[in-house]
Design a protein around this motif. Structure first.
Motif, PDB file in Angstrom:
ATOM      1  N   GLY A 280       0.776  -1.241   0.000  1.00 19.63           N
ATOM      2  CA  GLY A 280       0.000   0.000   0.000  1.00 19.63           C
ATOM      3  C   GLY A 280       0.805   1.289   0.000  1.00 19.63           C
ATOM      4  N   LYS A 281       2.050   1.244  -0.502  1.00 15.45           N
ATOM      5  CA  LYS A 281       2.900   2.447  -0.535  1.00 15.45           C
ATOM      6  C   LYS A 281       2.259   3.553  -1.376  1.00 15.45           C
ATOM      7  N   THR A 282       1.894   3.184  -2.597  1.00 22.58           N
ATOM      8  CA  THR A 282       1.321   4.186  -3.504  1.00 22.58           C
ATOM      9  C   THR A 282      -0.019   4.687  -2.986  1.00 22.58           C
ATOM     10  N   SER A 283      -0.843   3.768  -2.490  1.00 25.58           N
ATOM     11  CA  SER A 283      -2.154   4.170  -1.950  1.00 25.58           C
ATOM     12  C   SER A 283      -1.978   5.149  -0.797  1.00 25.58           C
ATOM     13  N   LEU A 284      -0.987   4.871   0.025  1.00 26.00           N
ATOM     14  CA  LEU A 284      -0.729   5.728   1.180  1.00 26.00           C
ATOM     15  C   LEU A 284      -0.308   7.129   0.725  1.00 26.00           C
TER      16      LEU A 284
ATOM     17  N   MET B 282      -5.579  -1.471   7.942  1.00 29.54           N
ATOM     18  CA  MET B 282      -6.262  -1.756   9.213  1.00 29.54           C
ATOM     19  C   MET B 282      -7.781  -1.807   9.065  1.00 29.54           C
ATOM     20  N   ASP B 283      -8.306  -1.381   7.923  1.00 31.73           N
ATOM     21  CA  ASP B 283      -9.754  -1.465   7.696  1.00 31.73           C
ATOM     22  C   ASP B 283     -10.215  -2.897   7.435  1.00 31.73           C
ATOM     23  N   LYS B 284      -9.290  -3.755   7.065  1.00 26.93           N
ATOM     24  CA  LYS B 284      -9.659  -5.142   6.756  1.00 26.93           C
ATOM     25  C   LYS B 284      -9.966  -5.922   8.036  1.00 26.93           C
TER      26      LYS B 284
ATOM     27  N   SER C 192      -4.984   3.182   7.510  1.00 30.37           N
ATOM     28  CA  SER C 192      -5.650   2.593   6.347  1.00 30.37           C
ATOM     29  C   SER C 192      -5.604   3.610   5.225  1.00 30.37           C
ATOM     30  N   ALA C 193      -4.909   3.222   4.169  1.00 33.89           N
ATOM     31  CA  ALA C 193      -4.843   4.110   3.010  1.00 33.89           C
ATOM     32  C   ALA C 193      -6.220   4.209   2.368  1.00 33.89           C
ATOM     33  N   LYS C 194      -7.023   3.167   2.620  1.00 35.35           N
ATOM     34  CA  LYS C 194      -8.348   3.120   1.992  1.00 35.35           C
ATOM     35  C   LYS C 194      -9.324   4.076   2.670  1.00 35.35           C
TER      36      LYS C 194
END
Ligand code: GTP
Ligand code: MG
Length: 367
Positions: free
Chosen positions: A90-94, A187-189, A221-223
């Motif tokens: 999740g590097k890019t998402s972050l 962490m949303d998972k 959570s990047a999401k």
């Protein structure tokens, strides 16, 4: 401006005056032992010795830095942060979440200009992020002695845990001796196990503060955006502790983040300024390239006339495409061109030497 006698410079650099005079001659300056030379020239001479004599620069550089960057000239600069971690953690998402905009869709819409580095402002404080594609760029920069990162965010997906590239990143962090925080991502998972990740990391001597260690772990959570503010605040806190400063009142120095050949604009490179102020029209040396800065563009795609420490800018005007990790130094036109020529000649000589050695080997093989 300030200056120093050749004799004193030689002593400070642990060289003989003759060696300094010879280098100056190579640069087209006739100097005697008693001659005063200005600090721009001093810098160039030092870098020439540094380039030719393997990594011997550190001591000299330190002495020179003390002369040039006095307490009064140093000003606060923003922290330079690199995000590292295993594939898909999740590097890019972050980074996208931090940037509050999706790079991919932004690029599709032609709005965001991707220049490999960007800045965000958090509570009035600016942070510079380097968007290095994988560890290769980081390694290249380190190999070239360009330790430009002040801080690393180590991203570990809390549903996946420590993976091979996590370990690789840890090794880089330790070798570079750079401060870092762990971002426990995703962490949303509902299948996450942060305790397990923390446990795994203790095997690499990375111990969370709540377990008596000295590493900050931030669940994010990047999401959903959970913990992102916390993460940024911690980054700023660490930056504050390290009292990051640079002297903007000198010729610019920096590092190439990435370079490429653009159809319309020719050679283009993103440069992160580390010291001094870079201005359009300045001359630069960079490996065997020189540049007369034609245009500078910031991460938002806006033209700028000046770039300060910790600021990434995209530069046009290069003699050729510079490589990631190469050092950039501003100097006057004559020096830029002459040093480039010297370096090109040296490169040619080395290649000739290599080639003649090969042909000699071939010769013996045939016997
Ligand atoms: P590489 O650049 O290939 O190394 O991957 P990366 O680390 O940049 O990961 P990236 O951001 O591309 O995310 C990989 C996948 O994980 C994507 O499908 C993301 O949508 C997903 N992802 C990233 N962060 C989160 C998160 O916080 N929660 C959830 N549920 N998914 C996430
Ligand atoms: Mg990515």
């Amino acid at each position: 401006g300030e200056s120093i006698q050749v004799r004193d410079l030689a002593e400070k650099m642990g060289k003989t005056p003759a060696e300094i005079v010879k280098k100056l001659m190579e640069l087209g300056t006739m100097a005697t032992i008693n001659q005063e030379i200005d600090f721009d020239t001093v810098e160039i001479v030092a870098s020439l010795f540094g380039v030719d004599v393997e990594r011997e620069i550190s001591e000299e550089e330190k002495i020179l830095e003390e002369i040039i960057d006095t307490e009064e000239t140093l000003q606060p600069r923003s922290p330079i942060v690199t995000v590292m971690g295993h594939v898909d953690h999740g590097k890019t998402s972050l980074l996208d979440r931090i940037r509050q905009a999706d790079v991919a869709s932004g690029e599709a819409g032609g709005i965001t200009q991707h220049i490999g580095a960007y800045q965000v402002t958090v509570n009035g404080n600016r942070i510079t992020f380097i968007d290095t594609p994988g560890h290769a760029a980081f390694t290249a920069m380190r190999a070239r002695g360009a330790n430009l990162t002040d801080l690393v965010i180590l991203v570990v997906a809390a549903d996946d845990g420590v993976m091979p590239q996590t370990v690789e990143a840890i090794n880089h962090i330790k070798a570079a001796d750079v401060p870092f925080v762990v971002a426990l991502n995703k962490m949303d998972k509902n299948d996450v196990n942060p305790d397990k990740v923390m446990q795994q990391l203790t095997e690499y001597n990375i111990v969370p503060e709540e377990w008596g260690g000295d590493t900050m772990f931030i669940p994010v959570s990047a999401k959903t955006g959970l913990g992102i503010e916390d993460l940024l605040e911690r980054v700023l806190l660490i930056a504050e502790i390290h009292d990051l400063r640079a002297n903007p009142h000198r010729l610019a120095e920096g590092v190439v983040i990435e370079g490429e050949l653009d159809k319309g604009r020719g050679a283009v490179a993103t440069v992160l300024v580390q010291k001094g102020t870079l201005r359009t029209g300045d001359y630069l040396i960079c490996g065997t390239n020189w540049c007369k800065v034609r245009t500078m563009t910031d991460y938002r795609g806006r033209r700028v006339e000046e770039a300060y420490p910790s600021m990434p800018v995209e530069i046009t005007g290069w003699s050729d495409v510079p490589e990631a990790g190469e050092k950039v130094q501003a100097c006057d036109e004559k020096i830029a061109k002459e040093i480039t020529n010297l370096r090109l000649n040296e490169k040619k000589l080395e290649e000739q030497k290599k080639n003649s050695r090969i042909s000699l080997d071939d010769f013996f093989k045939q016997m």
